[in-house]
Design a protein around this motif. Structure first.
Motif, mmCIF file in Angstrom:
data_model
loop_
_atom_site.group_PDB
_atom_site.id
_atom_site.type_symbol
_atom_site.label_atom_id
_atom_site.label_comp_id
_atom_site.label_asym_id
_atom_site.label_seq_id
_atom_site.Cartn_x
_atom_site.Cartn_y
_atom_site.Cartn_z
ATOM 1 N N GLU A 14 0.869 -1.170 0.000
ATOM 2 C CA GLU A 14 0.000 0.000 0.000
ATOM 3 C C GLU A 14 0.903 1.217 0.000
ATOM 4 O OE1 GLU A 14 -3.694 0.705 2.491
ATOM 5 O OE2 GLU A 14 -2.348 2.215 3.364
ATOM 6 N N ALA A 15 0.686 2.129 -0.928
ATOM 7 C CA ALA A 15 1.504 3.333 -1.039
ATOM 8 C C ALA A 15 0.648 4.563 -0.781
ATOM 9 C CB ALA A 15 2.147 3.411 -2.422
ATOM 10 N N ARG A 16 1.207 5.494 -0.017
ATOM 11 C CA ARG A 16 0.569 6.792 0.262
ATOM 12 C C ARG A 16 1.626 7.865 0.024
ATOM 13 N NH1 ARG A 16 -3.729 6.519 4.559
ATOM 14 N NH2 ARG A 16 -4.362 4.324 4.687
ATOM 15 N N PHE A 17 1.339 8.809 -0.854
ATOM 16 C CA PHE A 17 2.325 9.857 -1.081
ATOM 17 C C PHE A 17 1.703 11.061 -1.789
ATOM 18 C CE2 PHE A 17 2.770 6.750 -4.579
ATOM 19 C CZ PHE A 17 2.569 7.553 -5.691
ATOM 20 N N HIS A 18 2.487 12.145 -1.784
ATOM 21 C CA HIS A 18 2.162 13.355 -2.533
ATOM 22 C C HIS A 18 3.261 13.560 -3.572
ATOM 23 C CE1 HIS A 18 -0.264 13.928 1.073
ATOM 24 N NE2 HIS A 18 -0.975 14.824 0.407
ATOM 25 N N GLY A 19 2.918 14.180 -4.696
ATOM 26 C CA GLY A 19 3.921 14.478 -5.701
ATOM 27 C C GLY A 19 4.449 13.234 -6.385
ATOM 28 N N ASN A 20 5.694 13.315 -6.878
ATOM 29 C CA ASN A 20 6.322 12.198 -7.582
ATOM 30 C C ASN A 20 6.892 11.213 -6.577
ATOM 31 O OD1 ASN A 20 5.807 13.346 -10.137
ATOM 32 N ND2 ASN A 20 7.667 14.580 -10.006
ATOM 33 N N ALA A 21 6.677 9.938 -6.802
ATOM 34 C CA ALA A 21 7.156 8.917 -5.871
ATOM 35 C C ALA A 21 8.165 7.967 -6.502
ATOM 36 C CB ALA A 21 5.983 8.116 -5.326
ATOM 37 N N PHE A 22 7.943 7.595 -7.766
ATOM 38 C CA PHE A 22 8.799 6.590 -8.400
ATOM 39 C C PHE A 22 9.327 7.108 -9.732
ATOM 40 C CE2 PHE A 22 5.597 4.243 -5.910
ATOM 41 C CZ PHE A 22 6.441 3.574 -5.042
ATOM 42 N N SER A 23 10.626 7.012 -9.921
ATOM 43 C CA SER A 23 11.217 7.336 -11.211
ATOM 44 C C SER A 23 10.925 6.194 -12.188
ATOM 45 C CB SER A 23 12.723 7.541 -11.060
ATOM 46 O OG SER A 23 13.337 6.368 -10.536
ATOM 47 N N PRO A 24 11.133 6.403 -13.498
ATOM 48 C CA PRO A 24 10.825 5.343 -14.466
ATOM 49 C C PRO A 24 11.539 4.030 -14.130
ATOM 50 C CG PRO A 24 11.210 7.401 -15.603
ATOM 51 C CD PRO A 24 11.558 7.647 -14.153
ATOM 52 N N HIS A 25 10.778 2.934 -14.154
ATOM 53 C CA HIS A 25 11.307 1.616 -13.823
ATOM 54 C C HIS A 25 10.402 0.564 -14.446
ATOM 55 C CE1 HIS A 25 8.221 2.472 -10.827
ATOM 56 N NE2 HIS A 25 8.115 1.172 -10.621
ATOM 57 N N ARG A 242 22.314 0.165 -9.749
ATOM 58 C CA ARG A 242 21.747 0.582 -11.036
ATOM 59 C C ARG A 242 20.567 -0.299 -11.417
ATOM 60 N NH1 ARG A 242 27.184 1.117 -12.540
ATOM 61 N NH2 ARG A 242 27.146 -0.857 -13.677
ATOM 62 N N HIS A 243 20.737 -1.606 -11.290
ATOM 63 C CA HIS A 243 19.643 -2.516 -11.642
ATOM 64 C C HIS A 243 18.474 -2.369 -10.670
ATOM 65 C CE1 HIS A 243 21.051 -4.796 -15.056
ATOM 66 N NE2 HIS A 243 22.245 -4.914 -14.502
ATOM 67 N N PHE A 244 18.752 -2.157 -9.404
ATOM 68 C CA PHE A 244 17.692 -2.002 -8.410
ATOM 69 C C PHE A 244 16.830 -0.785 -8.742
ATOM 70 C CE2 PHE A 244 15.552 -1.280 -4.461
ATOM 71 C CZ PHE A 244 15.541 -2.496 -3.797
ATOM 72 N N ARG A 245 17.473 0.325 -9.035
ATOM 73 C CA ARG A 245 16.721 1.548 -9.334
ATOM 74 C C ARG A 245 15.908 1.412 -10.618
ATOM 75 N NH1 ARG A 245 18.116 7.242 -7.419
ATOM 76 N NH2 ARG A 245 16.424 8.452 -8.338
ATOM 77 N N LYS A 246 16.482 0.756 -11.625
ATOM 78 C CA LYS A 246 15.746 0.553 -12.870
ATOM 79 C C LYS A 246 14.508 -0.316 -12.660
ATOM 80 C CE LYS A 246 19.658 0.917 -16.093
ATOM 81 N NZ LYS A 246 20.517 0.168 -17.041
ATOM 82 N N THR A 247 14.576 -1.220 -11.689
ATOM 83 C CA THR A 247 13.484 -2.163 -11.459
ATOM 84 C C THR A 247 12.432 -1.627 -10.506
ATOM 85 O OG1 THR A 247 14.958 -4.035 -11.862
ATOM 86 C CG2 THR A 247 12.939 -4.487 -10.631
ATOM 87 N N PHE A 248 12.864 -0.950 -9.438
ATOM 88 C CA PHE A 248 11.932 -0.548 -8.392
ATOM 89 C C PHE A 248 11.722 0.965 -8.287
ATOM 90 C CE2 PHE A 248 13.939 -4.566 -6.960
ATOM 91 C CZ PHE A 248 12.811 -5.361 -7.049
ATOM 92 N N GLY A 249 12.442 1.741 -9.098
ATOM 93 C CA GLY A 249 12.230 3.181 -9.115
ATOM 94 C C GLY A 249 12.796 3.909 -7.920
ATOM 95 N N MET A 250 13.682 3.277 -7.163
ATOM 96 C CA MET A 250 14.296 3.887 -5.982
ATOM 97 C C MET A 250 15.589 3.155 -5.671
ATOM 98 S SD MET A 250 11.820 2.330 -2.971
ATOM 99 C CE MET A 250 10.312 2.645 -3.907
ATOM 100 N N THR A 251 16.390 3.741 -4.795
ATOM 101 C CA THR A 251 17.650 3.105 -4.407
ATOM 102 C C THR A 251 17.393 1.994 -3.392
ATOM 103 O OG1 THR A 251 18.002 4.625 -2.560
ATOM 104 C CG2 THR A 251 18.854 5.291 -4.727
ATOM 105 N N PRO A 252 18.346 1.065 -3.240
ATOM 106 C CA PRO A 252 18.197 0.025 -2.214
ATOM 107 C C PRO A 252 18.050 0.609 -0.813
ATOM 108 C CG PRO A 252 19.954 -0.559 -3.736
ATOM 109 C CD PRO A 252 19.557 0.843 -4.066
#
Length: 264
Positions: A14-25, A242-252
């Motif tokens: 479940e995600a709750r946020f304002h604005g941008n949350a995930f970069s392209p992934h 690099r692979h983590f961010r591409k897959t999940f849109g955030m750093t480990p």
């Protein structure tokens, strides 16, 4: 973010946020979700999409997307990340995966199936519940896809599953094309073609995702990022990140903080 304990390769959040949350992934799973509050906006297949409460989000494996709240009111949604393998298994691996063209749909039956599996993230669903929900989701996705499903020959099906099993058994090792050719009995190009039809991604991408899963478990277990990356088969921590961010849109690091907050 609330993150349920993973089971059978399935993740729920479940995600709750304002604005941008995930970069392209992109994931190697189906990402199926319910918009609960606010407006959910994301770019998918070159177009900006919007979802409001009552809609269902359907993102196909390996499709690039981002995520943001569409208004200042913020956003709440729940999502399940469902391995394509489960959808294929519900069909006996007889057809290619269903592709739903519109990623935002109003579908009562699909909503009900997702609502059942996403209702309580604190409790792990039983095998009986999960089997029923997967069957319903597979049927609903096929119905939404509209086009008749592409049949997969038995020989191709067997070859892909052999390659999949080999990758899973050797995911922290170097896996070369010629080795998969021997394991599957198909040449590398035909294997790649059939693998994507049945499992929604390429053999290489499937390998990277299995490594990421290993690394995530290691990080949650208390190991450092560098050691977790090495144990999972990544060249170094930077390669892993690099692979983590591409897959999940955030750093480990950010993911671990959210996972720790959820479990605490």
């Amino acid at each position: 973010m609330l993150v349920a304990a993973p089971f059978h390769g399935v993740e729920r959040i479940e995600a709750r946020f304002h604005g941008n949350a995930f970069s392209p992934h992109r994931h190697d799973t189906y990402a199926l979700g319910l918009t609960l509050h606010g407006v959910q906006t994301f770019r998918y297949r070159g177009t900006k999409r919007f979802s409001s409460p009552g809609n269902v989000i359907v993102l196909h494996p390996d499709e690039l997307h981002d995520g943001a709240a569409g208004t200042e009111d913020g956003l709440i949604y729940r999502m399940i990340y469902l391995p394509p393998n489960l959808i294929s298994a519900a069909d006996g691996y007889r057809h290619a995966l269903p592709f739903v063209t519109d990623p935002v749909v109003a579908d009562v039956r699909l909503w009900q199936a997702l609502a059942e599996i996403l209702a309580d993230l604190s409790e792990e669903p039983s095998d009986l519940i999960m089997d029923d929900v997967v069957m319903r989701l597979a049927s609903d996705l096929s119905r939404q896809a509209g086009a008749p499903p592409m049949a997969i020959a038995k020989s191709a099906r067997t070859a892909v599953l052999r390659a999949r099993d080999f990758i899973e058994d050797h995911c922290s090792d170097i896996v070369r094309s010629e080795v998969l050719e021997i394991a599957s009995g198909l040449d590398r190009y035909e294997l790649s073609r059939q693998f994507r039809r049945l499992l929604g991604t390429s053999p290489h991408r499937y390998l990277i995702m299995r490594r990421l899963e290993l690394a995530k478990l290691s990080i949650v277990g208390g190991k450092g990022l560098a050691q977790s990356a090495a144990d999972a088969g990544f060249a170094d921590q930077a390669h892993f990140t690099r692979h983590f961010r591409k897959t999940f849109g955030m750093t480990p690091g950010r993911w671990l903080t959210m996972a720790s907050t959820s479990s605490g």
